[in-house]
Design a protein around this motif. Structure first.
Motif, PDB file in Angstrom:
ATOM      1  N   ASN A  11      36.312  39.339  38.236  1.00 35.85           N
ATOM      2  CA  ASN A  11      36.692  37.952  37.967  1.00 35.85           C
ATOM      3  C   ASN A  11      36.871  37.705  36.473  1.00 35.85           C
ATOM      4  OD1 ASN A  11      36.584  37.248  40.682  1.00 35.85           O
ATOM      5  ND2 ASN A  11      34.516  36.453  40.559  1.00 35.85           N
ATOM      6  N   ILE A  12      35.892  38.098  35.689  1.00 36.08           N
ATOM      7  CA  ILE A  12      35.937  37.854  34.247  1.00 36.08           C
ATOM      8  C   ILE A  12      37.089  38.620  33.594  1.00 36.08           C
ATOM      9  CG2 ILE A  12      34.701  38.205  32.066  1.00 36.08           C
ATOM     10  CD1 ILE A  12      32.096  37.649  33.713  1.00 36.08           C
ATOM     11  N   THR A  13      37.238  39.876  33.957  1.00 35.84           N
ATOM     12  CA  THR A  13      38.300  40.696  33.375  1.00 35.84           C
ATOM     13  C   THR A  13      39.674  40.134  33.718  1.00 35.84           C
ATOM     14  OG1 THR A  13      36.871  42.637  33.527  1.00 35.84           O
ATOM     15  CG2 THR A  13      39.223  43.036  33.176  1.00 35.84           C
ATOM     16  N   SER A  14      39.860  39.716  34.951  1.00 37.62           N
ATOM     17  CA  SER A  14      41.129  39.138  35.378  1.00 37.62           C
ATOM     18  C   SER A  14      41.461  37.879  34.580  1.00 37.62           C
ATOM     19  CB  SER A  14      41.088  38.821  36.871  1.00 37.62           C
ATOM     20  OG  SER A  14      42.297  38.235  37.288  1.00 37.62           O
ATOM     21  N   GLU A  15      40.466  37.045  34.354  1.00 39.24           N
ATOM     22  CA  GLU A  15      40.674  35.832  33.556  1.00 39.24           C
ATOM     23  C   GLU A  15      41.092  36.179  32.130  1.00 39.24           C
ATOM     24  OE1 GLU A  15      37.362  33.127  33.618  1.00 39.24           O
ATOM     25  OE2 GLU A  15      37.190  33.264  35.798  1.00 39.24           O
ATOM     26  N   VAL A  16      40.455  37.179  31.543  1.00 39.19           N
ATOM     27  CA  VAL A  16      40.726  37.553  30.153  1.00 39.19           C
ATOM     28  C   VAL A  16      42.119  38.170  29.998  1.00 39.19           C
ATOM     29  CG1 VAL A  16      40.032  39.103  28.268  1.00 39.19           C
ATOM     30  CG2 VAL A  16      38.298  37.795  29.516  1.00 39.19           C
ATOM     31  N   ILE A  17      42.481  39.098  30.880  1.00 37.02           N
ATOM     32  CA  ILE A  17      43.749  39.822  30.707  1.00 37.02           C
ATOM     33  C   ILE A  17      44.920  39.173  31.431  1.00 37.02           C
ATOM     34  CG2 ILE A  17      42.548  41.990  30.283  1.00 37.02           C
ATOM     35  CD1 ILE A  17      43.422  42.897  33.087  1.00 37.02           C
ATOM     36  N   GLY A  18      44.642  38.250  32.334  1.00 35.94           N
ATOM     37  CA  GLY A  18      45.722  37.560  33.039  1.00 35.94           C
ATOM     38  C   GLY A  18      46.429  38.379  34.099  1.00 35.94           C
ATOM     39  N   HIS A  19      45.747  39.382  34.624  1.00 40.57           N
ATOM     40  CA  HIS A  19      46.301  40.238  35.683  1.00 40.57           C
ATOM     41  C   HIS A  19      45.245  40.447  36.752  1.00 40.57           C
ATOM     42  CE1 HIS A  19      49.947  41.374  33.537  1.00 40.57           C
ATOM     43  NE2 HIS A  19      49.182  41.457  32.442  1.00 40.57           N
ATOM     44  N   ASP A  20      45.699  40.844  37.948  1.00 40.13           N
ATOM     45  CA  ASP A  20      44.756  41.161  39.005  1.00 40.13           C
ATOM     46  C   ASP A  20      43.956  42.402  38.626  1.00 40.13           C
ATOM     47  OD1 ASP A  20      45.391  39.070  40.718  1.00 40.13           O
ATOM     48  OD2 ASP A  20      46.984  40.195  41.694  1.00 40.13           O
ATOM     49  N   VAL A  21      42.710  42.426  39.057  1.00 39.63           N
ATOM     50  CA  VAL A  21      41.805  43.541  38.762  1.00 39.63           C
ATOM     51  C   VAL A  21      41.079  43.913  40.040  1.00 39.63           C
ATOM     52  CG1 VAL A  21      39.694  44.180  37.513  1.00 39.63           C
ATOM     53  CG2 VAL A  21      41.442  42.821  36.371  1.00 39.63           C
ATOM     54  N   LEU A  22      40.887  45.208  40.256  1.00 40.84           N
ATOM     55  CA  LEU A  22      40.014  45.640  41.348  1.00 40.84           C
ATOM     56  C   LEU A  22      39.139  46.778  40.883  1.00 40.84           C
ATOM     57  CD1 LEU A  22      41.267  48.453  42.701  1.00 40.84           C
ATOM     58  CD2 LEU A  22      42.817  46.826  43.724  1.00 40.84           C
ATOM     59  N   ILE A  23      37.972  46.841  41.477  1.00 39.91           N
ATOM     60  CA  ILE A  23      36.991  47.870  41.146  1.00 39.91           C
ATOM     61  C   ILE A  23      36.644  48.586  42.449  1.00 39.91           C
ATOM     62  CG2 ILE A  23      34.664  48.309  40.276  1.00 39.91           C
ATOM     63  CD1 ILE A  23      35.016  45.726  38.593  1.00 39.91           C
ATOM     64  N   THR A  24      36.758  49.915  42.407  1.00 40.76           N
ATOM     65  CA  THR A  24      36.494  50.697  43.604  1.00 40.76           C
ATOM     66  C   THR A  24      35.332  51.660  43.386  1.00 40.76           C
ATOM     67  OG1 THR A  24      37.969  52.528  43.039  1.00 40.76           O
ATOM     68  CG2 THR A  24      38.960  50.654  44.182  1.00 40.76           C
ATOM     69  N   ASP A  25      34.825  52.168  44.495  1.00 41.36           N
ATOM     70  CA  ASP A  25      33.840  53.237  44.411  1.00 41.36           C
ATOM     71  C   ASP A  25      34.571  54.575  44.443  1.00 41.36           C
ATOM     72  OD1 ASP A  25      34.509  53.725  47.087  1.00 41.36           O
ATOM     73  OD2 ASP A  25      32.578  53.044  47.874  1.00 41.36           O
ATOM     74  N   GLY A  32      35.023  45.043  44.230  1.00 43.16           N
ATOM     75  CA  GLY A  32      35.265  43.761  43.586  1.00 43.16           C
ATOM     76  C   GLY A  32      36.737  43.630  43.293  1.00 43.16           C
ATOM     77  N   SER A  33      37.281  42.421  43.452  1.00 41.68           N
ATOM     78  CA  SER A  33      38.700  42.213  43.217  1.00 41.68           C
ATOM     79  C   SER A  33      38.980  40.758  42.900  1.00 41.68           C
ATOM     80  CB  SER A  33      39.499  42.615  44.464  1.00 41.68           C
ATOM     81  OG  SER A  33      40.871  42.330  44.292  1.00 41.68           O
ATOM     82  N   SER A  34      39.969  40.533  42.029  1.00 45.94           N
ATOM     83  CA  SER A  34      40.390  39.161  41.765  1.00 45.94           C
ATOM     84  C   SER A  34      41.075  38.572  42.998  1.00 45.94           C
ATOM     85  CB  SER A  34      41.307  39.110  40.542  1.00 45.94           C
ATOM     86  OG  SER A  34      42.367  40.037  40.662  1.00 45.94           O
ATOM     87  N   ASP A  35      41.548  39.433  43.901  1.00 50.64           N
ATOM     88  CA  ASP A  35      42.077  39.013  45.206  1.00 50.64           C
ATOM     89  C   ASP A  35      40.989  39.317  46.239  1.00 50.64           C
ATOM     90  OD1 ASP A  35      43.311  38.680  47.654  1.00 50.64           O
ATOM     91  OD2 ASP A  35      45.006  40.002  47.206  1.00 50.64           O
ATOM     92  N   LYS A  36      40.174  38.324  46.531  1.00 47.45           N
ATOM     93  CA  LYS A  36      38.989  38.529  47.375  1.00 47.45           C
ATOM     94  C   LYS A  36      39.310  39.054  48.776  1.00 47.45           C
ATOM     95  CE  LYS A  36      36.224  35.231  44.769  1.00 47.45           C
ATOM     96  NZ  LYS A  36      37.132  35.191  43.649  1.00 47.45           N
ATOM     97  N   SER A  37      40.536  38.864  49.242  1.00 45.23           N
ATOM     98  CA  SER A  37      40.896  39.361  50.573  1.00 45.23           C
ATOM     99  C   SER A  37      40.935  40.887  50.621  1.00 45.23           C
ATOM    100  CB  SER A  37      42.252  38.798  51.009  1.00 45.23           C
ATOM    101  OG  SER A  37      43.309  39.340  50.230  1.00 45.23           O
TER     102      SER A  37
END
Length: 54
Positions: A11-25, A32-37
């Motif tokens: 969430n924070i990274t997406s707000e700062v850079i203005g792009h969608d972000v996702l974090i995977t294992d 985690g993703s800026s697109d919660k779906s």
């Protein structure tokens, strides 16, 4: 705990850079993703992104 932190970072990274972000294992599952779906789904491209170092 890890999923909550991953979501907060996305969430924070997406707000700062203005792009969608996702974090995977390491298995490509989205923690985690800026697109919660997308949380809990597989991100195929992430499977080749992990490098194992010994």
């Amino acid at each position: 705990m890890l999923a909550k932190l991953a979501q907060e970072i996305a969430n924070i990274t997406s707000e700062v850079i203005g792009h969608d972000v996702l974090i995977t294992d390491k298995d490509g599952m989205i923690l985690g993703s800026s697109d919660k779906s997308r949380i809990g789904t597989l991100h195929q491209a992430s499977l080749g992104a992990f490098v194992v170092r010994k």
